[in-house]
Write a protein that holds these residues in place. Structure first.
Motif, PDB file in Angstrom:
ATOM      1  N   VAL A   1      -8.077  19.669  -7.411  1.00  0.00           N
ATOM      2  CA  VAL A   1      -6.800  19.335  -8.064  1.00  0.00           C
ATOM      3  C   VAL A   1      -5.847  20.525  -8.034  1.00  0.00           C
ATOM      4  N   VAL A   2      -6.385  21.691  -8.355  1.00  0.00           N
ATOM      5  CA  VAL A   2      -5.538  22.885  -8.481  1.00  0.00           C
ATOM      6  C   VAL A   2      -5.168  23.476  -7.122  1.00  0.00           C
ATOM      7  N   CYS A   3      -6.132  23.487  -6.202  1.00  0.00           N
ATOM      8  CA  CYS A   3      -5.943  24.229  -4.946  1.00  0.00           C
ATOM      9  C   CYS A   3      -5.536  23.359  -3.762  1.00  0.00           C
ATOM     10  N   GLU A   4      -5.988  22.124  -3.729  1.00  0.00           N
ATOM     11  CA  GLU A   4      -5.814  21.329  -2.511  1.00  0.00           C
ATOM     12  C   GLU A   4      -4.357  20.924  -2.278  1.00  0.00           C
ATOM     13  N   ASP A   5      -4.033  20.819  -1.000  1.00  0.00           N
ATOM     14  CA  ASP A   5      -2.702  20.368  -0.596  1.00  0.00           C
ATOM     15  C   ASP A   5      -2.470  18.959  -1.138  1.00  0.00           C
ATOM     16  N   GLU A   6      -1.283  18.756  -1.662  1.00  0.00           N
ATOM     17  CA  GLU A   6      -0.979  17.455  -2.279  1.00  0.00           C
ATOM     18  C   GLU A   6      -1.101  16.306  -1.292  1.00  0.00           C
ATOM     19  N   GLU A   7      -0.813  16.560  -0.014  1.00  0.00           N
ATOM     20  CA  GLU A   7      -0.884  15.499   0.986  1.00  0.00           C
ATOM     21  C   GLU A   7      -2.320  15.163   1.345  1.00  0.00           C
ATOM     22  N   ALA A   8      -3.250  16.109   1.101  1.00  0.00           N
ATOM     23  CA  ALA A   8      -4.645  15.902   1.509  1.00  0.00           C
ATOM     24  C   ALA A   8      -5.500  15.302   0.391  1.00  0.00           C
ATOM     25  N   PHE A   9      -5.007  15.306  -0.841  1.00  0.00           N
ATOM     26  CA  PHE A   9      -5.796  14.801  -1.969  1.00  0.00           C
ATOM     27  C   PHE A   9      -6.002  13.299  -1.845  1.00  0.00           C
TER      28      PHE A   9
ATOM     29  N   LEU B   1       0.830  -1.206   0.000  1.00  0.00           N
ATOM     30  CA  LEU B   1       0.000   0.000   0.000  1.00  0.00           C
ATOM     31  C   LEU B   1       0.865   1.256   0.000  1.00  0.00           C
ATOM     32  N   ASN B   2       1.964   1.211   0.749  1.00  0.00           N
ATOM     33  CA  ASN B   2       2.888   2.352   0.765  1.00  0.00           C
ATOM     34  C   ASN B   2       3.469   2.600  -0.622  1.00  0.00           C
ATOM     35  N   THR B   3       3.827   1.504  -1.302  1.00  0.00           N
ATOM     36  CA  THR B   3       4.358   1.612  -2.663  1.00  0.00           C
ATOM     37  C   THR B   3       3.313   2.202  -3.605  1.00  0.00           C
ATOM     38  N   LEU B   4       2.064   1.699  -3.471  1.00  0.00           N
ATOM     39  CA  LEU B   4       0.968   2.198  -4.312  1.00  0.00           C
ATOM     40  C   LEU B   4       0.714   3.683  -4.041  1.00  0.00           C
ATOM     41  N   LYS B   5       0.779   4.063  -2.767  1.00  0.00           N
ATOM     42  CA  LYS B   5       0.556   5.470  -2.409  1.00  0.00           C
ATOM     43  C   LYS B   5       1.606   6.366  -3.074  1.00  0.00           C
ATOM     44  N   GLU B   6       2.864   5.936  -3.010  1.00  0.00           N
ATOM     45  CA  GLU B   6       3.933   6.734  -3.616  1.00  0.00           C
ATOM     46  C   GLU B   6       3.767   6.829  -5.135  1.00  0.00           C
ATOM     47  N   GLN B   7       3.375   5.706  -5.761  1.00  0.00           N
ATOM     48  CA  GLN B   7       3.158   5.716  -7.215  1.00  0.00           C
ATOM     49  C   GLN B   7       2.044   6.688  -7.594  1.00  0.00           C
TER      50      GLN B   7
ATOM     51  N   ARG C   1       0.903   9.159  -5.754  1.00  0.00           N
ATOM     52  CA  ARG C   1       1.286  10.520  -5.382  1.00  0.00           C
ATOM     53  C   ARG C   1       2.139  11.149  -6.499  1.00  0.00           C
ATOM     54  N   GLU C   2       3.084  10.378  -7.011  1.00  0.00           N
ATOM     55  CA  GLU C   2       3.928  10.873  -8.107  1.00  0.00           C
ATOM     56  C   GLU C   2       3.076  11.165  -9.346  1.00  0.00           C
ATOM     57  N   GLU C   3       2.133  10.280  -9.627  1.00  0.00           N
ATOM     58  CA  GLU C   3       1.258  10.470 -10.785  1.00  0.00           C
ATOM     59  C   GLU C   3       0.399  11.719 -10.598  1.00  0.00           C
ATOM     60  N   PHE C   4      -0.112  11.907  -9.377  1.00  0.00           N
ATOM     61  CA  PHE C   4      -0.947  13.081  -9.086  1.00  0.00           C
ATOM     62  C   PHE C   4      -0.143  14.373  -9.254  1.00  0.00           C
ATOM     63  N   VAL C   5       1.056  14.413  -8.677  1.00  0.00           N
ATOM     64  CA  VAL C   5       1.896  15.619  -8.759  1.00  0.00           C
ATOM     65  C   VAL C   5       2.228  15.947 -10.210  1.00  0.00           C
TER      66      VAL C   5
ATOM     67  N   LEU D   1      -6.134   9.772  -2.953  1.00  0.00           N
ATOM     68  CA  LEU D   1      -5.489   9.087  -4.081  1.00  0.00           C
ATOM     69  C   LEU D   1      -6.220   7.800  -4.453  1.00  0.00           C
ATOM     70  N   SER D   2      -7.554   7.894  -4.531  1.00  0.00           N
ATOM     71  CA  SER D   2      -8.333   6.711  -4.903  1.00  0.00           C
ATOM     72  C   SER D   2      -8.142   6.405  -6.386  1.00  0.00           C
ATOM     73  N   GLU D   3      -8.463   5.182  -6.759  1.00  0.00           N
ATOM     74  CA  GLU D   3      -8.344   4.786  -8.165  1.00  0.00           C
ATOM     75  C   GLU D   3      -9.257   5.638  -9.031  1.00  0.00           C
ATOM     76  N   ASP D   4     -10.470   5.945  -8.523  1.00  0.00           N
ATOM     77  CA  ASP D   4     -11.415   6.777  -9.280  1.00  0.00           C
ATOM     78  C   ASP D   4     -10.861   8.184  -9.484  1.00  0.00           C
ATOM     79  N   ASN D   5     -10.245   8.738  -8.438  1.00  0.00           N
ATOM     80  CA  ASN D   5      -9.682  10.090  -8.558  1.00  0.00           C
ATOM     81  C   ASN D   5      -8.528  10.139  -9.557  1.00  0.00           C
ATOM     82  N   ILE D   6      -7.701   9.111  -9.514  1.00  0.00           N
ATOM     83  CA  ILE D   6      -6.580   9.067 -10.465  1.00  0.00           C
ATOM     84  C   ILE D   6      -7.102   8.960 -11.896  1.00  0.00           C
ATOM     85  N   MET D   7      -8.167   8.134 -12.095  1.00  0.00           N
ATOM     86  CA  MET D   7      -8.777   8.016 -13.432  1.00  0.00           C
ATOM     87  C   MET D   7      -9.382   9.353 -13.859  1.00  0.00           C
ATOM     88  N   ALA D   8     -10.067  10.029 -12.916  1.00  0.00           N
ATOM     89  CA  ALA D   8     -10.670  11.326 -13.223  1.00  0.00           C
ATOM     90  C   ALA D   8      -9.591  12.351 -13.566  1.00  0.00           C
ATOM     91  N   LEU D   9      -8.458  12.249 -12.871  1.00  0.00           N
ATOM     92  CA  LEU D   9      -7.330  13.145 -13.123  1.00  0.00           C
ATOM     93  C   LEU D   9      -6.794  12.942 -14.545  1.00  0.00           C
TER      94      LEU D   9
END
Length: 262
Positions: free
Chosen positions: A199-207, A162-168, A170-174, A209-217
């Motif tokens: 996406v534009v305003c929120e703190d990167e740590e607070a976003f 899960l930690n690995t997935l979170k980092e992946q 997070r990098e994709e989101f950034v 990182l669900s699969e749906d959000n990444i797809m929407a991104l």
């Protein structure tokens, strides 16, 4: 001879010497035989009472040790079941040594039990935090019992994944966020949905990182790239029309360059 036997013989000798001394004193004083018997009986009763009390104390110690052994065995059986270990086996020894060995084993297994439960608690806290960020389901484990070593190993590997997935993610989101902001600026687009604003305003740590959000991104990025491509195509077509018009009107190159600047 064993030292304790030597001391026991010495105690008997001390008693005999004391009785002999008492008889000598009584003889010198002139105490009648009848009173000597009474005095001797008093000594006997006193010594017997003292020895009986000492024997009772040692018997009580023996009983306490045997009771402790029984309790330790019961506790060990429970701990072995909880820790999923084989039945505990003891070697033949004295009561005192057996009690000490069993008590030590109980302490060791209790420490193992405590360590496993503490690690489980720590893993659950990490799991909950990661699941909140990734919007995934919690790891399934029986929290009502002591986890086995295999259970803990599986849980550790699950949390690590899960930690690995979170980092992946997070990098994709950034990366996507950076591209999206640049495209919005280029297209003069103001975020008009709550997701775009997040996406534009929120703190990167607070976003989240669900699969749906990444797809929407990814979809948002593709939409913006599509709009830019469309704008570029429209601009290219307009430039082509202008060039054709200039050719038809035979506009000098100098005037064309001046218009292109504006």
């Amino acid at each position: 001879a064993v030292p304790s036997e030597v001391l026991a013989n010495e105690a008997v000798s001390c008693l005999n010497r004391a009785m002999a001394a008492l008889r000598d004193i009584w003889e010198e004083i002139g105490i009648p035989e009848e009173q000597r018997l009474e005095r001797t009986d008093v000594v006997r009763k006193h010594i017997k009472s003292l020895l009986d009390m000492m024997v009772a104390e040692e018997e009580s110690l023996k009983e306490r040790l045997l009771k402790s052994i029984a309790l330790c065995r019961k506790e060990l059986d429970t701990l072995c079941r909880e820790l999923q270990l084989g039945p505990f086996e003891t070697e033949e020894s004295t009561i005192l040594q057996m009690e000490k060995n069993l008590r030590t084993c109980v302490e060791v297994l209790q420490k193992q039990k405590q360590d496993r439960k503490q690690e489980l608690k720590a893993l659950q806290e990490q799991d909950r935090a990661l699941c909140d960020i990734l919007c995934t389901a919690l790891f399934t484990i029986d929290t009502g019992s002591v986890p086995s070593l295999d259970d803990l190993d599986r849980y550790r590997r699950h949390v690590a994944s899960l930690n690995t997935l979170k980092e992946q993610r997070r990098e994709e989101f950034v990366s996507h966020k950076r591209q999206i902001i640049l495209l919005m600026e280029e297209l003069d687009h103001t975020p008009d949905t709550s997701f775009e604003q997040d996406v534009v305003c929120e703190d990167e740590e607070a976003f989240c990182l669900s699969e749906d959000n990444i797809m929407a991104l990814q979809n948002l990025l593709q939409q913006l790239e599509g709009r830019r491509a469309l704008n570029e195509a429209v601009c290219a077509e307009l430039r082509a029309r202008i060039l054709a018009l200039w050719e038809r009107l035979q506009i000098p190159q100098e005037q064309r360059d001046s218009s292109a600047v504006h």
